[in-house]
Design an enzyme around this catalytic site. Sequence first.
Site, PDB file in Angstrom:
ATOM      1  N   LEU A 363       0.863  -1.228  -0.077  1.00 28.59           N
ATOM      2  CA  LEU A 363      -0.020   0.083  -0.181  1.00 28.59           C
ATOM      3  C   LEU A 363       0.844   1.119  -0.052  1.00 28.59           C
ATOM      4  O   LEU A 363       0.629   1.920  -0.434  1.00 28.59           O
ATOM      5  CB  LEU A 363      -0.907  -0.099   1.282  1.00 28.59           C
ATOM      6  CG  LEU A 363      -2.066  -1.117   1.191  1.00 28.59           C
ATOM      7  CD1 LEU A 363      -2.784  -1.041   2.695  1.00 28.59           C
ATOM      8  CD2 LEU A 363      -2.951  -0.753   0.282  1.00 28.59           C
ATOM      9  N   GLY A 364       2.061   1.142   0.531  1.00 32.86           N
ATOM     10  CA  GLY A 364       2.983   2.321   0.721  1.00 32.86           C
ATOM     11  C   GLY A 364       4.103   1.987   1.370  1.00 32.86           C
ATOM     12  O   GLY A 364       4.332   0.843   2.138  1.00 32.86           O
ATOM     13  N   GLY A 367       9.123   5.631   6.215  1.00 35.44           N
ATOM     14  CA  GLY A 367      10.465   5.401   7.074  1.00 35.44           C
ATOM     15  C   GLY A 367      10.588   4.363   7.607  1.00 35.44           C
ATOM     16  O   GLY A 367      11.894   3.742   7.617  1.00 35.44           O
ATOM     17  N   PHE A 368       9.600   3.608   8.064  1.00 36.54           N
ATOM     18  CA  PHE A 368      10.005   2.166   9.145  1.00 36.54           C
ATOM     19  C   PHE A 368       9.568   0.719   8.181  1.00 36.54           C
ATOM     20  O   PHE A 368      10.182   0.034   8.638  1.00 36.54           O
ATOM     21  CB  PHE A 368       8.664   2.123  10.187  1.00 36.54           C
ATOM     22  CG  PHE A 368       8.693   3.599  10.909  1.00 36.54           C
ATOM     23  CD1 PHE A 368       9.728   3.892  12.033  1.00 36.54           C
ATOM     24  CD2 PHE A 368       7.859   4.266  10.666  1.00 36.54           C
ATOM     25  CE1 PHE A 368       9.765   4.800  12.553  1.00 36.54           C
ATOM     26  CE2 PHE A 368       7.701   5.587  11.607  1.00 36.54           C
ATOM     27  CZ  PHE A 368       8.830   5.807  12.409  1.00 36.54           C
ATOM     28  N   GLY A 369       9.125   1.047   7.280  1.00 39.43           N
ATOM     29  CA  GLY A 369       9.094  -0.233   6.426  1.00 39.43           C
ATOM     30  C   GLY A 369       7.777  -0.087   5.509  1.00 39.43           C
ATOM     31  O   GLY A 369       7.059   0.790   5.308  1.00 39.43           O
ATOM     32  N   LYS A 370       7.590  -1.316   4.741  1.00 38.77           N
ATOM     33  CA  LYS A 370       6.362  -1.401   3.820  1.00 38.77           C
ATOM     34  C   LYS A 370       4.994  -1.739   4.531  1.00 38.77           C
ATOM     35  O   LYS A 370       5.146  -2.363   5.617  1.00 38.77           O
ATOM     36  CB  LYS A 370       6.756  -2.365   2.712  1.00 38.77           C
ATOM     37  CG  LYS A 370       7.751  -1.888   1.751  1.00 38.77           C
ATOM     38  CD  LYS A 370       7.995  -3.049   0.496  1.00 38.77           C
ATOM     39  CE  LYS A 370       8.897  -2.773  -0.325  1.00 38.77           C
ATOM     40  NZ  LYS A 370       9.573  -3.814  -1.172  1.00 38.77           N
ATOM     41  N   LYS A 386       1.944  -3.444   8.820  1.00 37.45           N
ATOM     42  CA  LYS A 386       3.071  -2.637   8.447  1.00 37.45           C
ATOM     43  C   LYS A 386       4.125  -3.613   9.028  1.00 37.45           C
ATOM     44  O   LYS A 386       4.255  -4.220  10.057  1.00 37.45           O
ATOM     45  CB  LYS A 386       3.026  -1.624   9.605  1.00 37.45           C
ATOM     46  CG  LYS A 386       3.961  -0.364   9.146  1.00 37.45           C
ATOM     47  CD  LYS A 386       3.573   0.723  10.380  1.00 37.45           C
ATOM     48  CE  LYS A 386       3.692   2.290   9.669  1.00 37.45           C
ATOM     49  NZ  LYS A 386       4.070   2.745   8.403  1.00 37.45           N
ATOM     50  N   ASP A 482       4.863  12.244  14.921  1.00 37.53           N
ATOM     51  CA  ASP A 482       5.361  12.329  13.262  1.00 37.53           C
ATOM     52  C   ASP A 482       3.961  12.674  12.687  1.00 37.53           C
ATOM     53  O   ASP A 482       3.644  12.077  11.945  1.00 37.53           O
ATOM     54  CB  ASP A 482       5.883  11.155  12.893  1.00 37.53           C
ATOM     55  CG  ASP A 482       6.598  11.290  11.466  1.00 37.53           C
ATOM     56  OD1 ASP A 482       6.883  12.510  11.350  1.00 37.53           O
ATOM     57  OD2 ASP A 482       7.164  10.245  11.078  1.00 37.53           O
TER      58      ASP A 482
END
Length: 677
Positions: A363-364, A367-370, A386, A482
């Site tokens: 989906l996207g 910064g932390f992962g897919k 995530k 964030d």
Amino acid sequence: MSLRNFTKRNLFPFLPMATVLRSLLHFLMLLYVSNTLLGLAQDEDQFIYNGFNQAKIAEIHPNGLLQLTDLSNNQVGHAFYQVPIKFNTASSLSFSTNFVFAMVPKFPTEGGLGIAFTISPSRNFTHSGENWYLGLFNRSSNGSPANHILAIELDPSSNKAFGDIKVNHVGIDVNGLKSNESAPAMYFSNKEVKNISLDLLSGNPMHLWIDYDEAEKLLNVTLAPTTISKPDRPLLSTPIDLSQILLESMYVGFSASTGGVSSYQYILGWSFNRSGSAQSLDVLSLPQIPRQRKMKAKPEPMILAFLIAVAVFLITVLGAAYIWRRKKYEEIREDWEEEYGPHRFSYKNLHKATKGFKDTEVLGEGGFGKVYRGILPSSNILIAVKRISHDSRQGMKEFVAEIVSMGRLRHRNLVQLLGYCRRRGELLLVYDYMPNGSLDKFLYSNENPNLNWVKRFRIIRGVASGLLYLHEEWEQVVLHRDVKASNVLLDAELNGRLGDFGLARLYDHGTNPQTTHLVGTVGYLAPELTKIGKATTGTDVFAFGAFMLEVACGRRPIEVRELPGRVSLVDWVSECWRKEVILDASDPRLEGNYVVDEMELVLKLGLFCSHSMPEARPSMRQVMQFLDGDAKLPQLPHDSAFGAFSSYGSSDFMSFPFTQASAPSMSTTDSILKSGR
Ligand SMILES: *[C@@H]1O[C@H](CO)[C@@H](O)[C@H](O)[C@H]1NC(C)=O
Ligand SMILES: *[C@@H]1O[C@H](CO)[C@@H](O)[C@H](O)[C@H]1NC(C)=O
Ligand SMILES: *[C@@H]1O[C@H](CO)[C@@H](O)[C@H](O)[C@H]1NC(C)=O
Ligand SMILES: *[C@@H]1O[C@H](CO)[C@@H](O)[C@H](O)[C@H]1NC(C)=O
């Protein structure tokens, strides 16, 4: 009257006890047989056994099979017709007999020493020395004319001492085992008009005919499989004068032996006639050979090696597949996680849900992962997974505890965390699926429809409400750390929902505590963060201010491709504000379609939240009040400093080496940020 003198002796010399037992058994058998079988009178000259059912002896199988030897080594077996037959008298010496036999060896190529159809003046063979003599002769008596024995041997082995032509032969023996004449086992096929070989050790039943014609003095021996009738041509047709050999009273029967090699040696049926042709055996009614007794053939070493190799290969493959599968779905679970049980997802389920974390399901990427789209196999619920990789387990426990405790946060403007899963070097967080994706896609991508002001304003209020919940309305203060458009997701009704809350803390845990990391995204970072490095509600408010300006102006907080003086959004908006043309900063894509008061409120509140001094910023509760119109936004002094750099009038940003891209790890840019002041 029936078959009676049936003895079996093991000639192996070192078994006296066995011999005694055998003799005893023999005696008992004789007793039994003579008591029970007398009176079954048959013609003196001829008889027929289609199987040996009448002879109830241990070695006769229940189905009537006469077993001469079994698989023991060095064994002899005799079976003779009970009463002697008159041979060498005034009448003709002609006789006719046929029988069906079978040899079922232990191993296909190695069998017993053979069967001999025997005509003998005596049926007492206790003197016969060695099994090599088929249980008929001994070393000294072999070949002696005093024996008066005629034997037709069916010999699967070969003994050079007796001049055997080769293995697998049929021979005519007179008084000894040196055959008068012999021939390889074969039969003449009337149909094919040729000789066809037979393997005596095939285990198949075979038919043997022995015919002697006194007038011609010709002994014919004919062999054939039981599947065909008697061949026209005999295997052996030997001139022989039996009057020189046979005595007046002779016993007829069979003798067989085994040596170092053995086989079951059977007679299935037997017909004999002294005066005329022996009756044909009813081949179909003969007893069956117990096939299962036949030992399995020793497989060829090559085949064996191949089979072993195949087996080893299969075991290896299966083992590897098993280990691979285990590894594939391996998870880390620790005792302390038990309390979070309901929130734990199995990796296998997540793997299935996301079609094995297929690229098409992405989906996207943040910064932390897919983030992957998924459908839970059990419930068909849509989820977003995530996948966060981390290098260290340090602080993992606290982090997981924190994340999971956030699963208890419930607000309609927060993306619901459903649970998690932990693997080596990997943490998977499972969220509610947000069908409309993240807000930044609507703001910056032309693929998505433009969001009108009503929707934008509703999203801003929603996110403010979610952030207020985190800051003030839950049992403890939760910092988002964030806030930005790409972390705001839109549900089916296009409500804004804050995602990724608390996740930024991952960089506090699990990384080297020696290096200080700034968490967040450039453009949303409050100035005090770069100095003290400590996130507060104030830093969240600062980021929310940047977010509000972003939504209202339809551009990112820092846009290096912009004209000088417009690179920093907050600087530009504050400039417009100072020039009293703040609405100039609004998103041109809205084409002026907005509620002027609301737009002004959002832009000014955005600046207010972006105040360089944390103390000067409003709280989220105040922000909410301003947005709801419950409080009036105070007049901001025109000399207020806004943004992280408060670089009013400066165009230094052009020299900055970074873009608006998310850059969660900031330690290296720390000094650059400071020098930018
Ligand atoms: C061999 O057999 C004959 C009878 O055929 C017997 O008289 C003789 O004693 C036997 N010899 C041995 C060594 O057993
Ligand atoms: C078959 O074998 C016999 C010997 O038993 C031989 O005399 C005869 O010629 C052979 N017949 C054929 C067709 O090979
Ligand atoms: C023996 O075989 C020969 C040759 O095939 C034949 O002529 C003769 O009639 C046979 N004798 C008997 C008794 O079958
Ligand atoms: C948002 O998602 C819903 C449900 O998937 C869909 O019907 C709607 O068209 C989406 N809206 C936009 C603007 O894409």
